[in-house]
Design an enzyme around this catalytic site. Structure first.
Site, PDB file in Angstrom:
ATOM      1  N   MET A  92      26.409   6.255  -8.791  1.00 32.07           N
ATOM      2  CA  MET A  92      27.698   6.624  -8.199  1.00 32.07           C
ATOM      3  C   MET A  92      27.592   7.071  -6.738  1.00 32.07           C
ATOM      4  O   MET A  92      28.324   7.968  -6.310  1.00 32.07           O
ATOM      5  CB  MET A  92      28.351   7.734  -9.044  1.00 32.07           C
ATOM      6  CG  MET A  92      28.590   7.357 -10.491  1.00 32.07           C
ATOM      7  SD  MET A  92      29.667   5.927 -10.681  1.00 32.07           S
ATOM      8  CE  MET A  92      31.236   6.697 -10.323  1.00 32.07           C
ATOM      9  N   HIS A 111      29.410  -4.245 -12.631  1.00 29.19           N
ATOM     10  CA  HIS A 111      30.734  -3.631 -12.485  1.00 29.19           C
ATOM     11  C   HIS A 111      31.607  -4.097 -13.657  1.00 29.19           C
ATOM     12  O   HIS A 111      31.585  -5.281 -14.009  1.00 29.19           O
ATOM     13  CB  HIS A 111      31.351  -4.064 -11.149  1.00 29.19           C
ATOM     14  CG  HIS A 111      32.693  -3.455 -10.901  1.00 29.19           C
ATOM     15  ND1 HIS A 111      32.846  -2.151 -10.488  1.00 29.19           N
ATOM     16  CD2 HIS A 111      33.944  -3.955 -11.045  1.00 29.19           C
ATOM     17  CE1 HIS A 111      34.131  -1.885 -10.369  1.00 29.19           C
ATOM     18  NE2 HIS A 111      34.822  -2.961 -10.710  1.00 29.19           N
TER      19      HIS A 111
HETATM   20  C1  GRF Z   1      29.154   0.694 -16.560  1.00 28.50           C
HETATM   21  O1  GRF Z   1      30.419   0.414 -17.067  1.00 28.50           O
HETATM   22  C2  GRF Z   1      28.882  -0.093 -15.303  1.00 28.50           C
HETATM   23  O2  GRF Z   1      29.496  -1.353 -15.309  1.00 28.50           O
HETATM   24  C3  GRF Z   1      29.508   0.772 -14.231  1.00 28.50           C
HETATM   25  O3  GRF Z   1      29.217   2.087 -14.625  1.00 28.50           O
HETATM   26  C4  GRF Z   1      29.059   2.132 -16.036  1.00 28.50           C
HETATM   27  C5  GRF Z   1      27.712   2.744 -16.296  1.00 28.50           C
HETATM   28  O4  GRF Z   1      27.483   2.960 -17.672  1.00 28.50           O
HETATM   29  N1  GRF Z   1      28.985   0.443 -12.920  1.00 28.50           N
HETATM   30  P1  GRF Z   1      26.023   3.308 -18.180  1.00 28.50           P
HETATM   31  O5  GRF Z   1      25.588   4.551 -17.430  1.00 28.50           O
HETATM   32  O6  GRF Z   1      25.141   2.133 -17.891  1.00 28.50           O
HETATM   33  O7  GRF Z   1      26.179   3.561 -19.650  1.00 28.50           O
END
Ligand code: GRF
Length: 217
Positions: A92, A111
């Site tokens: 993030m 994404h």
């Molecule tokens: C996923 O939905 C991904 O596509 C997005 O953030 C989320 C991360 O989920 N970028 P995780 O931490 O891999 O469970």
């Protein structure tokens, strides 16, 4: 052929990290995960790395004054671990143009939408609000613009009557976990090549499982 060394950058629960760990456990998979980096000390994904015996580091962005300083620390860790490719998996932090261009062609992200639709945050809520009937996920090269780099692969899922954001997110996530390893494999095998602003849609890409239509039943 020696396996490519991957770093997975996370900020949270790490379910996509887990999918990559599981894929890399297959002896035929062309990559090994050499490092997991989280910018948040409490990211649940760190435990997944620990359980799998993978080196992990927390590099907390709050410890740095500038994005460039934070990224210099990332680069040091990546260099020490001899990393070839980076997978962002729920990471993030926006990365600078400099970082994106240093790693051009070797830095990918997942994404939860069919890009270029629904870039950014709160994607599932926004899709439900917009009344879309097809949703999905995308693996793409990272460029300086958020969620906008060349698309490697996509998986589509239906939006079903009565879906809320969580139900849709769960259906998409199931596909994310298949799509990410398939796209990473394509990239490492040199079958997903950058050509200007796109990845040409070749027979290799089509045959790889990196493009998936929604189930028809
Ligand atoms: C996923 O939905 C991904 O596509 C997005 O953030 C989320 C991360 O989920 N970028 P995780 O931490 O891999 O469970």
């Amino acid at each position: 052929m020696p396996k490519a060394r991957i770093a997975v950058l996370i900020s949270g629960r790490g379910s996509n990290l887990q999918a990559l760990i599981d894929a890399a456990n297959d002896p035929g998979f062309p990559a090994e995960i050499g490092l997991v980096i989280s910018n948040r000390p409490k990211a649940a994904g760190l435990e997944r790395a620990a359980k799998a015996g993978i080196s992990q580091e927390t590099i907390d962005h709050k410890d740095f004054e500038t994005r460039e300083d934070f990224e210099a620390a990332l680069n040091d860790a990546l260099k020490i671990a001899k990393i070839d490719f980076i997978c962002l998996a729920g990471f993030m932090r926006r990365l600078t143009d400099g970082f994106a261009s240093d790693w051009r062609g070797r830095l990918i992200n997942i994404h939860p939408s069919l890009l270029p639709a629904f870039k950014g945050l709160h994607v599932h809520e926004r899709m439900i609000e917009a009344g879309v009937k097809l949703a999905g996920c995308t693996v793409h090269f990272v460029s300086s613009e958020v969620d906008a780099g060349p698309i490697i692969g996509q998986a589509a899922v239906p939006v079903l009557p009565g879906d809320d954001a969580d139900m849709l997110a769960a259906r998409i996530l199931e596909q994310e976990h298949k799509l990410y390893p398939a796209c990473l494999k394509l990239l490492i095998e040199g079958k997903a090549r950058l050509s200007g602003h796109t990845v040409p849609y070749t027979n290799d890409v089509a045959a790889s499982g990196a493009v998936t239509n929604p189930p028809t039943t």
